[in-house]
Scaffold this motif. Sequence first.
Motif, mmCIF file in Angstrom:
data_model
loop_
_atom_site.group_PDB
_atom_site.id
_atom_site.type_symbol
_atom_site.label_atom_id
_atom_site.label_comp_id
_atom_site.label_asym_id
_atom_site.label_seq_id
_atom_site.Cartn_x
_atom_site.Cartn_y
_atom_site.Cartn_z
ATOM 1 N N LEU A 153 42.112 28.259 -13.756
ATOM 2 C CA LEU A 153 41.459 27.432 -14.771
ATOM 3 C C LEU A 153 42.091 27.717 -16.135
ATOM 4 O O LEU A 153 42.133 28.868 -16.580
ATOM 5 C CB LEU A 153 39.959 27.739 -14.824
ATOM 6 N N LEU A 197 33.782 21.926 -10.771
ATOM 7 C CA LEU A 197 34.922 22.178 -9.879
ATOM 8 C C LEU A 197 34.578 21.682 -8.489
ATOM 9 O O LEU A 197 33.544 22.049 -7.921
ATOM 10 C CB LEU A 197 35.240 23.675 -9.829
ATOM 11 N N THR A 209 38.864 19.331 -11.338
ATOM 12 C CA THR A 209 37.945 19.810 -12.352
ATOM 13 C C THR A 209 37.643 18.705 -13.350
ATOM 14 O O THR A 209 38.446 17.789 -13.539
ATOM 15 C CB THR A 209 38.503 21.027 -13.102
#
Length: 243
Positions: free
Chosen positions: A176, A224, A235
């Motif tokens: 991420l 997510l 995402t």
Amino acid sequence: MKWLVYICLLFPLCVSCDSNPLYERRIDVVIADQHPWKKVSHRPLWHTLVATNGSKELQKVYLEGGVTSISTPVKRDRLTVFCAYPLSNLFPYGGFYYPGCDLPVVLTQQQGQLASLLLDAYAYNAQAIENLNGRQLADLALKVSLLDTSNLLLDLLNGKLDHESMTLQPKLAVALADLPYGYWVSERAEERSFYFLCNDTHYLEAEGLVERWWNQEQQVCLTLFADLKQQRFYTSLSKAPLW
């Protein structure tokens, strides 16, 4: 003899009531854990409680913020599936009533994904779901996030579980990046929250489910979705829900 006649006259009235003690019983249903977002915000979340009810339709009840238990009638002789969705659509708390189960029925996030899947399929084959083995479901719920849920549902509705539907899929490595800074609180009770700094990258292993994080400082929500079968993830960022 006179009392026996009175009882016989009253019996048809009793069985015509909405809650028939011969076929139904009243149980308590309890949401087990305090939601992680409540711990951070100190504001209780409201829930939508959804349950099977002996027909192809689902029963829905609104639980105000802070209400974590309810008394409800269930059919004595069959499985009843429960799901409590925080703020109506967050990761659910699930549980199962079945003959001989422990009471009260305790709803947990570990059972939430499987319970939600069964509710989605209930309209298509209510009888098959109500005849499922409740004890088997409690064990299966711990693995469902790593299973092919399409094959799993088909097998459950057909009354058998084969090797393919029970094969665990590997978790998905996720990185991420480019997130707003701050503390991201996972909606799951497991410790999956994290701090994110500027130009940072956060690594995690995802399971086959939809998962969300809430950033209180920035008032945004990260969602997510991980597809273990295709080994892909998606995402999105959105405004945080209000409650």
